[in-house]
Write a protein that holds these residues in place. Structure first.
Motif, PDB file in Angstrom:
ATOM      1  N   ASP A  20       0.796  -1.225   0.000  1.00 22.83           N
ATOM      2  CA  ASP A  20       0.000   0.000   0.000  1.00 22.83           C
ATOM      3  C   ASP A  20       0.830   1.278   0.000  1.00 22.83           C
ATOM      4  O   ASP A  20       0.430   2.274  -0.599  1.00 22.83           O
ATOM      5  CB  ASP A  20      -0.962   0.000   1.193  1.00 22.83           C
ATOM      6  N   ALA A  49      -6.621   2.131  -7.243  1.00 25.47           N
ATOM      7  CA  ALA A  49      -7.833   2.390  -6.467  1.00 25.47           C
ATOM      8  C   ALA A  49      -9.081   1.985  -7.238  1.00 25.47           C
ATOM      9  O   ALA A  49     -10.019   1.408  -6.671  1.00 25.47           O
ATOM     10  CB  ALA A  49      -7.902   3.866  -6.089  1.00 25.47           C
ATOM     11  N   THR A  52      -9.496  -1.700  -7.113  1.00 25.01           N
ATOM     12  CA  THR A  52      -9.897  -2.105  -5.768  1.00 25.01           C
ATOM     13  C   THR A  52     -11.391  -1.886  -5.564  1.00 25.01           C
ATOM     14  O   THR A  52     -12.081  -2.737  -4.988  1.00 25.01           O
ATOM     15  CB  THR A  52      -9.102  -1.308  -4.721  1.00 25.01           C
ATOM     16  N   ILE A  53     -11.890  -0.758  -6.026  1.00 26.84           N
ATOM     17  CA  ILE A  53     -13.320  -0.461  -5.886  1.00 26.84           C
ATOM     18  C   ILE A  53     -14.156  -1.477  -6.665  1.00 26.84           C
ATOM     19  O   ILE A  53     -15.152  -2.015  -6.155  1.00 26.84           O
ATOM     20  CB  ILE A  53     -13.616   0.976  -6.372  1.00 26.84           C
ATOM     21  N   SER A  56     -14.042  -4.932  -5.011  1.00 32.86           N
ATOM     22  CA  SER A  56     -14.805  -4.926  -3.759  1.00 32.86           C
ATOM     23  C   SER A  56     -16.295  -5.055  -4.030  1.00 32.86           C
ATOM     24  O   SER A  56     -17.014  -5.784  -3.338  1.00 32.86           O
ATOM     25  CB  SER A  56     -14.528  -3.637  -2.981  1.00 32.86           C
ATOM     26  N   GLY A 103      -4.869  -3.739  -7.906  1.00 37.12           N
ATOM     27  CA  GLY A 103      -6.109  -3.250  -7.331  1.00 37.12           C
ATOM     28  C   GLY A 103      -7.178  -4.313  -7.250  1.00 37.12           C
ATOM     29  O   GLY A 103      -7.873  -4.447  -6.238  1.00 37.12           O
ATOM     30  N   GLY A 107      -8.794  -5.531  -3.443  1.00 37.10           N
ATOM     31  CA  GLY A 107     -10.177  -5.304  -3.056  1.00 37.10           C
ATOM     32  C   GLY A 107     -10.896  -6.572  -2.649  1.00 37.10           C
ATOM     33  O   GLY A 107     -11.613  -6.608  -1.643  1.00 37.10           O
ATOM     34  N   ASP A 110      -9.517  -8.049   0.730  1.00 38.12           N
ATOM     35  CA  ASP A 110      -9.907  -7.202   1.843  1.00 38.12           C
ATOM     36  C   ASP A 110     -11.352  -7.486   2.255  1.00 38.12           C
ATOM     37  O   ASP A 110     -11.656  -7.723   3.432  1.00 38.12           O
ATOM     38  CB  ASP A 110      -9.744  -5.728   1.440  1.00 38.12           C
ATOM     39  N   CYS A 221     -13.523   7.039   6.005  1.00 40.29           N
ATOM     40  CA  CYS A 221     -12.305   6.951   5.183  1.00 40.29           C
ATOM     41  C   CYS A 221     -11.925   8.318   4.621  1.00 40.29           C
ATOM     42  O   CYS A 221     -10.742   8.601   4.422  1.00 40.29           O
ATOM     43  CB  CYS A 221     -12.496   5.931   4.063  1.00 40.29           C
ATOM     44  N   SER A 225      -8.187   9.717   5.367  1.00 39.48           N
ATOM     45  CA  SER A 225      -7.311   9.995   4.230  1.00 39.48           C
ATOM     46  C   SER A 225      -7.054  11.485   4.055  1.00 39.48           C
ATOM     47  O   SER A 225      -5.952  11.890   3.670  1.00 39.48           O
ATOM     48  CB  SER A 225      -7.918   9.418   2.948  1.00 39.48           C
ATOM     49  N   TYR A 343     -13.281   2.738  -0.109  1.00 42.09           N
ATOM     50  CA  TYR A 343     -12.202   3.110  -1.031  1.00 42.09           C
ATOM     51  C   TYR A 343     -12.555   4.363  -1.828  1.00 42.09           C
ATOM     52  O   TYR A 343     -11.675   5.166  -2.148  1.00 42.09           O
ATOM     53  CB  TYR A 343     -11.893   1.949  -1.976  1.00 42.09           C
ATOM     54  N   THR A 347     -10.271   7.654  -1.776  1.00 46.38           N
ATOM     55  CA  THR A 347      -9.677   8.075  -3.052  1.00 46.38           C
ATOM     56  C   THR A 347     -10.082   9.484  -3.463  1.00 46.38           C
ATOM     57  O   THR A 347      -9.243  10.274  -3.923  1.00 46.38           O
ATOM     58  CB  THR A 347     -10.071   7.085  -4.164  1.00 46.38           C
TER      59      THR A 347
END
Length: 391
Positions: A20, A49, A52-53, A56, A103, A107, A110, A221, A225, A343, A347
């Motif tokens: 990460d 990102a 990952t989205i 997920s 990514g 996701g 996780d 988040c 962030s 995420y 982001t």
């Protein structure tokens, strides 16, 4: 069996954190070698990102069809291949390609691990799980910097992390049977909130309390962030802190989250998840108030520490409550959506403040964070009330 699998999950979460922060740590050396614009690191980050989205959001369907063990093994395999691709990239434009599987793998694993731990282990393990993610996030840059100090290139650092991921894939494949033996989450129970007949992509949004839960994840988040990206600039530009000290306090903000999650694991023995989420939100509000008020620098620094400690229980406790609030049969699907929204917050909300600060001032940071925190507290309380009514 449950203890052995839990140890493996902890190790998997360390591996999840390893990549990460590596791009940020290695980018000065990578940018110099490739001879590209410094800002192109943002392109790699955004692609990662985005993957990952997407993964997920799709995690619930994959977990239901294949099970947590297989999805985790395949996802870690994707991250291993991606990291190997980073280490072998002959030019910069190979990095965005390698960012896609990085990514996608991150996701799914996780969401899968969070759903499995929420369904099968006590709340303290969820807090410690995210504490171990912090260990991985801290270790990745250390591995890369050690590689550079030893006279190797940044590529050797990426290769070292890739090898660790491939080793973990082998371990996960060898222990696939453990997931079915331990995991009640692999065989869903009847839902307690909503009708499970429809399993569409947006099905979780129909559950009572789900929308407010997603708002909580988005803003949590966003707060974490945004503090990480702009907190140092706020201390330097607005509070008169020197750059080195400002950077140190941003690091301590994340250290306080990690420490807070370690301590939260013990506190969950005596207090409910709802109580800890509420206490965390209120602590965040107090910390932001110390940043907002015209007080000397030490008060703002204390605010940083309090925001970090307040953030510590919110995310893991919200995740752990998912099966209890929405039913185990809905948990895997909703967990993926929750992680995707989280995420999105991490982001896009920090750059949003960047645009705001460019047209106003960095002094707006505490005010924006205060607005986020107030809505987050309201959404968290609404989620709890709605789910209690539904169940």
């Amino acid at each position: 069996m449950a203890s052995a699998l839990l140890i493996l999950i902890y190790i998997a979460f360390i591996s999840l954190g390893l990549p990460d922060a590596v791009l940020g740590a290695g980018w000065p050396a990578m940018q110099s070698e490739f001879g590209v614009a410094y800002g192109l690191a943002g392109l790699v980050h955004m692609i990662t990102a985005g993957g990952t989205i997407i993964s997920s959001m799709l995690a619930g369907t994959m977990l239901t069809r294949f099970g947590t063990g297989k999805v985790t093994a395949c996802s870690v395999g994707l991250t291993a291949v991606a990291l190997l691709g980073f280490s072998l990239s002959p030019s910069f434009w190979w990095l965005p390609l390698a960012a896609v599987p990085l990514g996608l793998g991150a996701g799914a694993v996780d969401a899968g691990l969070n759903a499995f731990v929420a369904a099968n282990y006590e709340s303290r393990h969820m807090s410690w799980l995210h504490c171990f993610w912090g260990v991985g996030a801290l270790s990745g840059p250390l591995i890369l910097s050690s590689s550079l100090l030893a006279g190797h290139t940044w590529r050797f650092g990426y290769l070292s992390i890739a090898v660790l991921q491939f080793v973990l894939v082998g371990v996960l494949l060898a222990t696939l049977r453990l997931w079915g033996m331990v995991g009640s989450g692999e065989e869903p129970d009847e839902p307690t909130n909503g009708d499970s007949s429809a399993r569409s992509f947006l099905y979780p949004l129909r559950l009572k309390g789900a929308k407010s839960a997603l708002v909580t994840f988005l803003l949590y988040c966003g707060i974490e962030s945004t503090m990480g990206l702009w907190g140092g600039s706020f201390l330097f530009k607005i509070k008169g802190c020197d750059p080195a000290s400002a950077a140190r306090w941003v690091s301590l903000f994340f250290a306080s989250i990690t420490l807070g999650r370690f301590l939260t694991g013990f506190v969950t023995i005596r207090f409910s998840n709802d109580a800890l989420i509420r206490a965390g939100c209120l602590t965040v509000l107090v910390g932001i108030a110390l940043m907002l008020l015209p007080l000397p620098l030490p008060f703002a620094l204390a605010g940083f520490a309090l925001i970090g400690l307040g953030c510590a229980p919110i995310f893991p406790c919200m995740l752990h409550e998912t099966p209890a609030r929405f039913g185990k049969s809905n948990a895997q699907m909703l967990m993926g959506v929750q992680m995707a929204v989280a995420y999105v917050g991490a982001t896009f909300l920090p750059p949003l403040f960047g645009f705001l600060a460019a047209s106003t001032t960095l002094a707006m940071l505490p005010a924006l964070l205060l607005a986020y925190a107030v809505v987050m507290l309201f959404a968290a309380e609404r989620t709890s009330v709605q789910c209690q009514d539904a169940n």
